[in-house]
Design an enzyme around this catalytic site. Sequence first.
Site, PDB file in Angstrom:
ATOM      1  N   HIS A 135       0.843  -1.199   0.000  1.00 44.07           N
ATOM      2  CA  HIS A 135       0.000   0.000   0.000  1.00 44.07           C
ATOM      3  C   HIS A 135       0.881   1.253   0.000  1.00 44.07           C
ATOM      4  O   HIS A 135       1.824   1.333   0.783  1.00 44.07           O
ATOM      5  CB  HIS A 135      -0.850   0.069   1.265  1.00 44.07           C
ATOM      6  CG  HIS A 135      -1.927  -0.953   1.349  1.00 44.07           C
ATOM      7  ND1 HIS A 135      -1.713  -2.231   1.821  1.00 44.07           N
ATOM      8  CD2 HIS A 135      -3.244  -0.889   1.029  1.00 44.07           C
ATOM      9  CE1 HIS A 135      -2.852  -2.889   1.783  1.00 44.07           C
ATOM     10  NE2 HIS A 135      -3.789  -2.117   1.314  1.00 44.07           N
ATOM     11  N   ASN A 166       8.659  -3.480   3.097  1.00 45.81           N
ATOM     12  CA  ASN A 166       7.257  -3.282   3.456  1.00 45.81           C
ATOM     13  C   ASN A 166       6.947  -3.623   4.910  1.00 45.81           C
ATOM     14  O   ASN A 166       6.210  -2.917   5.580  1.00 45.81           O
ATOM     15  CB  ASN A 166       6.385  -4.131   2.521  1.00 45.81           C
ATOM     16  CG  ASN A 166       4.902  -3.954   2.770  1.00 45.81           C
ATOM     17  OD1 ASN A 166       4.443  -2.871   3.092  1.00 45.81           O
ATOM     18  ND2 ASN A 166       4.156  -5.047   2.621  1.00 45.81           N
ATOM     19  N   ASP A 266      15.352  18.350  -0.299  1.00 48.94           N
ATOM     20  CA  ASP A 266      16.175  18.786  -1.445  1.00 48.94           C
ATOM     21  C   ASP A 266      16.755  17.587  -2.187  1.00 48.94           C
ATOM     22  O   ASP A 266      16.716  17.524  -3.424  1.00 48.94           O
ATOM     23  CB  ASP A 266      17.338  19.673  -0.966  1.00 48.94           C
ATOM     24  CG  ASP A 266      16.899  21.114  -0.733  1.00 48.94           C
ATOM     25  OD1 ASP A 266      15.831  21.495  -1.262  1.00 48.94           O
ATOM     26  OD2 ASP A 266      17.616  21.842  -0.022  1.00 48.94           O
ATOM     27  N   ASP A 275       8.567  18.587  -7.265  1.00 45.38           N
ATOM     28  CA  ASP A 275       8.649  19.735  -6.357  1.00 45.38           C
ATOM     29  C   ASP A 275       7.699  19.486  -5.191  1.00 45.38           C
ATOM     30  O   ASP A 275       6.483  19.544  -5.343  1.00 45.38           O
ATOM     31  CB  ASP A 275       8.279  21.031  -7.092  1.00 45.38           C
ATOM     32  CG  ASP A 275       8.401  22.265  -6.193  1.00 45.38           C
ATOM     33  OD1 ASP A 275       8.868  22.133  -5.039  1.00 45.38           O
ATOM     34  OD2 ASP A 275       8.017  23.359  -6.653  1.00 45.38           O
ATOM     35  N   GLN A 285       9.829  27.096   2.610  1.00 48.99           N
ATOM     36  CA  GLN A 285      10.034  25.878   1.816  1.00 48.99           C
ATOM     37  C   GLN A 285      11.536  25.594   1.666  1.00 48.99           C
ATOM     38  O   GLN A 285      11.996  24.463   1.886  1.00 48.99           O
ATOM     39  CB  GLN A 285       9.381  26.043   0.443  1.00 48.99           C
ATOM     40  CG  GLN A 285       9.328  24.773  -0.381  1.00 48.99           C
ATOM     41  CD  GLN A 285       8.718  24.985  -1.773  1.00 48.99           C
ATOM     42  OE1 GLN A 285       9.066  24.279  -2.707  1.00 48.99           O
ATOM     43  NE2 GLN A 285       7.812  25.926  -1.909  1.00 48.99           N
ATOM     44  N   GLU A 289      13.320  22.330   3.369  1.00 46.89           N
ATOM     45  CA  GLU A 289      13.757  21.291   2.432  1.00 46.89           C
ATOM     46  C   GLU A 289      15.239  20.951   2.557  1.00 46.89           C
ATOM     47  O   GLU A 289      15.671  19.881   2.143  1.00 46.89           O
ATOM     48  CB  GLU A 289      13.404  21.699   0.999  1.00 46.89           C
ATOM     49  CG  GLU A 289      11.900  21.705   0.751  1.00 46.89           C
ATOM     50  CD  GLU A 289      11.516  22.010  -0.669  1.00 46.89           C
ATOM     51  OE1 GLU A 289      12.375  22.455  -1.464  1.00 46.89           O
ATOM     52  OE2 GLU A 289      10.327  21.784  -1.014  1.00 46.89           O
TER      53      GLU A 289
HETATM   54 MN    MN Z   1       2.738  -1.815   3.584  1.00 44.65          MN
HETATM   55 MN    MN Z   2       9.824  22.088  -3.055  1.00 45.89          MN
END
Ligand code: MN
Ligand code: MN
Length: 295
Positions: A135, A166, A266, A275, A285, A289
């Site tokens: 998932h 997972n 980044d 982005d 931002q 980042e």
């Molecule tokens: Mn999973």
């Molecule tokens: Mn960004």
Amino acid sequence: MSKRRPRIGGDRLPRIRLLPVLVVLLCCGVISSCALLPYLTDLATSTNSVHLLLGNPSGATSDLNTPNNYLIARPQYALSYNRDKGIPNWASWQLNTSWLGSLPRASFVTDTSLPPTWYQVRPDDYTGSGFDRGHVVPAADRNNRQTDNEAVFLMTNIIPQAADNNRGPWEKLERYCRDLAKQGKELYIISGWVGSGGNGERGKKTAIARGKVAVPAATWKVVVVLNQPGLGLESISNDTRVITVVMPNRQGIKDSDWRSYRQSVDMLEQLTGYDFLSNVPVPIQTLLEAKVDKR
Ligand code: MN
Ligand code: MN
């Protein structure tokens, strides 16, 4: 003798012949509108989806002409689907306690809402592949309402994931996120994959299901942690916690600590070309980042 047809009904005749044509045209119109309805619904909900609060990392739209960056917006999440790879590029979702319950897991199902001419990945496409049906939006993040749980079991939310990824550090991070939500936080999570070829229980593969489903090289996640539900974008500051990870899609990492895979946004933007956090004001931002979570 003239072979001319008798003019029964006179000028009413063409109208009678037109009737079946009109009926057929009308039916086609109704049927095609019904077929289009899911896409129109997606289009309508995408712009104001709460799950896209932080942005739309690849600029996905419900335009059928960009089938490998195809936006599917549901009440439970938003994702970009990749038709040719048979997996979502990324999914984005809100997490707070309102989504958390204790329903039993639903069953994996083919997503028949995809355009009918596209290949629709089936649950048994993964059988015997050596990869889990992984998932992207976790089952346990959407188990308060039956319809929500069913939505995350659609095969458009699934990628081939090595079991040790997972069920190892990946799942531990998912649990950690739910723990934060239970402590009263609200999270905005974006998750996807990068690269080609993973190493599962039956060795390395670049695709399964006779080439219909691509196997990624790594899975990634960006988690933005807000102090409480409903604070919105305005509450995001230079101090907001952002957790970013990139984990290899391979066996042998089951006992690894998820914290050892932390990276900066980044770095992930360079890796994926997406982005992230594009709705966050640029100065904040930029600062967020560049950081790697240390907690
Ligand atoms: Mn999973
Ligand atoms: Mn960004």
